[in-house]
Design a protein around this motif. Structure first.
Motif, PDB file in Angstrom:
ATOM      1  N   SER A 314      -8.009  -1.151   5.876  1.00 54.73           N
ATOM      2  CA  SER A 314      -7.973  -2.121   4.779  1.00 54.73           C
ATOM      3  C   SER A 314      -7.593  -1.496   3.442  1.00 54.73           C
ATOM      4  CB  SER A 314      -9.347  -2.798   4.643  1.00 54.73           C
ATOM      5  OG  SER A 314     -10.351  -1.829   4.376  1.00 54.73           O
ATOM      6  N   ARG A 315      -7.028  -0.286   3.457  1.00 58.54           N
ATOM      7  CA  ARG A 315      -6.791   0.398   2.185  1.00 58.54           C
ATOM      8  C   ARG A 315      -5.491   1.196   2.221  1.00 58.54           C
ATOM      9  NH1 ARG A 315     -10.150   2.156  -2.134  1.00 58.54           N
ATOM     10  NH2 ARG A 315      -9.443   4.076  -3.130  1.00 58.54           N
ATOM     11  N   ASP A 328      -4.399  -4.210   0.210  1.00 63.05           N
ATOM     12  CA  ASP A 328      -4.958  -4.568   1.515  1.00 63.05           C
ATOM     13  C   ASP A 328      -3.789  -4.859   2.455  1.00 63.05           C
ATOM     14  OD1 ASP A 328      -6.216  -5.587   3.752  1.00 63.05           O
ATOM     15  OD2 ASP A 328      -7.623  -6.827   2.618  1.00 63.05           O
ATOM     16  N   THR A 333      -2.310  -8.049  -0.493  1.00 67.05           N
ATOM     17  CA  THR A 333      -2.837  -8.337  -1.830  1.00 67.05           C
ATOM     18  C   THR A 333      -3.324  -7.059  -2.500  1.00 67.05           C
ATOM     19  OG1 THR A 333      -5.015  -8.823  -0.888  1.00 67.05           O
ATOM     20  CG2 THR A 333      -3.502 -10.675  -1.214  1.00 67.05           C
ATOM     21  N   GLU A 334      -3.397  -7.118  -3.806  1.00 64.87           N
ATOM     22  CA  GLU A 334      -3.882  -6.002  -4.617  1.00 64.87           C
ATOM     23  C   GLU A 334      -5.381  -6.172  -4.830  1.00 64.87           C
ATOM     24  OE1 GLU A 334      -3.357  -5.322  -9.218  1.00 64.87           O
ATOM     25  OE2 GLU A 334      -1.500  -4.749  -8.179  1.00 64.87           O
ATOM     26  N   THR A 335      -6.169  -5.171  -4.442  1.00 66.33           N
ATOM     27  CA  THR A 335      -7.627  -5.272  -4.560  1.00 66.33           C
ATOM     28  C   THR A 335      -8.190  -4.433  -5.696  1.00 66.33           C
ATOM     29  OG1 THR A 335      -7.935  -3.488  -2.946  1.00 66.33           O
ATOM     30  CG2 THR A 335      -7.841  -5.744  -2.091  1.00 66.33           C
ATOM     31  N   ASN A 373     -12.785   2.353  -6.471  1.00 68.99           N
ATOM     32  CA  ASN A 373     -12.306   1.068  -6.984  1.00 68.99           C
ATOM     33  C   ASN A 373     -11.385   1.237  -8.183  1.00 68.99           C
ATOM     34  OD1 ASN A 373     -13.830  -0.490  -5.091  1.00 68.99           O
ATOM     35  ND2 ASN A 373     -15.667  -0.087  -6.319  1.00 68.99           N
TER      36      ASN A 373
END
Length: 447
Positions: A314-315, A328, A333-335, A373
């Motif tokens: 997921s990264r 993701d 999408t940008e997380t 993050n």
């Protein structure tokens, strides 16, 4: 002698006879009731008359006895036949699924590791490579592979030189996997795949090679030019059998970065395309088991993609010249995101838990550390540092005459200034290595 005495005498005689194992057949006279003790005699029975042999039964038994070896031989043949059929089916399934090539590759890598361990005393650090101006230095199975203008050298985790080759490419570039690497001629047609100890494959392509990438299990992605399309991606398994291809249209763009997922079955392709008179970047997340395109991430307008790092399911870390983002791959999408705020990116060391950036802000360099993050943890002046490298716990700043070690909290741990030349790179191999000139040494704290 009265009657009672006679009875007592008779009882004593009977008891004496029993103790001596004798039993009179006749009764003892003169006792009441005329008691007699008799021993039963065995009855002898005659043996049964002998049976007359049946000639027909004997012939049947003889025939069965003669047929038994033939029956067993037929059973053995059936077992062998079914075993061969099952083995053939198993081999066919293994070959069709690509498991055989992966197994053979794993076996070869295991043999290489065993041989290198046995010969580990032949080398040691520091190692003199002889390449003073390396074009690339990449970690490889605890050791490293170094690319010069004419030579490619491989060193084991024990400091032994185990491979040397001269590919004679005009513009050589390395693509490194788990235990193998590919050296290719950018804009040329030639490519060579090597293990740590030997050359495995050489291949020529009809079109020019734009870039290559190799996965952890040594699958290879080759991006080539195409007459009908903007470019074409070819995926090869460890035995150089093509398993996947993807043709990109002009609207898709041309790949400028490729990186495999940890499972080696998916890959991310960073694309550059001209849209509305401007260059724009996007990232495609592709699955080699699917026939359709996967999710797509569109970058900020005007930002140039520099690097992709697929870290987990997921990264994916995407490094641009104006920002860094966590994507993701399941949704495109940008997380998470960190903008450079007008600073110029000098060097980046993206990690799964922490990231280190060397930014130039108004003429001065700064070291910025980020958490998983991409939230800022620390920012400190980096003075004359020109490069950054990192492990999970330490950050190394490359300075003109020293290597400075920091924690992700921005606190300096130590400075190694006793180097024989300007540091060229710090590598996270089996041991942390520093390269100075043509020398590779273990980087340690001066204390």
């Amino acid at each position: 002698m009265n009657k009672s005495e006679k009875e007592r005498l008779a009882r004593r005689q009977r008891m004496l006879a029993r103790e001596q194992g004798q039993a009179p057949e006749a009764g003892i006279r003169g006792t009441s009731g005329d008691i007699s003790l008799r021993v039963p005699k065995p009855v002898r029975r005659g043996a049964p008359p002998p049976k007359t042999p049946d000639p027909a039964a004997g012939e049947t038994a003889a025939r069965l006895k003669s047929l038994t070896p033939l029956y067993k031989q037929r059973q053995h043949r059936r077992r062998v036949f079914f075993a061969v059929v099952i083995a053939a089916l198993a081999v066919a399934v293994v070959v069709m699924t690509g498991t055989l090539s992966a197994s053979l590759a794993l076996l070869g890598d295991t043999i290489d590791s065993a041989i290198l361990y046995i010969d580990r005393t032949d080398g040691g650090w520091p190692a003199i490579t002889g390449i003073t101006d390396p074009l690339q230095i990449e970690p490889l199975a605890g050791g490293f592979v170094e690319l010069g203008a004419e030579d490619v050298l491989v060193y084991s985790a024990y400091g032994s030189k185990i491979l040397s080759l001269q590919p004679s490419y005009a513009r050589p570039v390395l693509a490194v996997g788990g235990t193998r690497f590919a050296v290719y001629n950018r804009a040329g047609n030639e490519l060579t795949v090597c293990s740590r100890t030997r050359t495995l494959y050489s291949q020529n392509f009809d079109s020019g090679i734009l870039l290559c990438a190799m996965s952890n299990n040594n699958s290879l992605a080759v991006v080539t030019e195409s007459g009908r399309y903007a470019a074409q991606v070819h995926i090869y398994d460890p035995s150089m059998r093509q398993t996947y291809s993807w043709e990109m249209t002009q609207s898709d763009g041309t790949p400028i970065a490729v990186d495999f997922a940890p499972d080696s079955r998916k890959f991310a392709a960073g694309m550059l395309a001209a849209r509305d008179g401007q260059l724009s970047c996007s990232v495609y997340f592709m699955n080699t088991d699917a026939d359709t395109e996967g999710p797509v991430y569109t970058a900020q307008q005007g930002s140039m993609l520099l690097r992709l790092d697929w870290q987990s399911e997921s990264r994916v870390m995407a490094v641009f010249d104006t920002y860094i983002a966590v994507l993701d791959p399941r949704t495109g999408t940008e997380t998470a995101r960190y903008d450079f705020g007008g600073a110029t990116l000098q060097s980046a060391a993206p990690g799964r838990r922490q990231t280190a950036l060397l930014l130039n802000v108004r003429g001065g360099n700064s070291l910025v550390t980020l958490d998983e993050n991409l939230a800022a943890m620390a920012e400190i002046p980096a003075r004359q540092a020109f490069g950054v490298s990192a492990t999970d716990t330490d950050i190394y700043l490359l300075c003109p005459n020293a290597v400075e070690c920091f924690g992700y909290d921005g606190v300096q741990k130590w400075v190694q200034s006793s180097l024989d030349a300007r540091p060229l790179a710090v590598l996270d191999a089996a041991q942390t290595l520093v390269f100075t000139g043509s020398r590779a040494s273990v980087l340690e704290s001066p204390n």
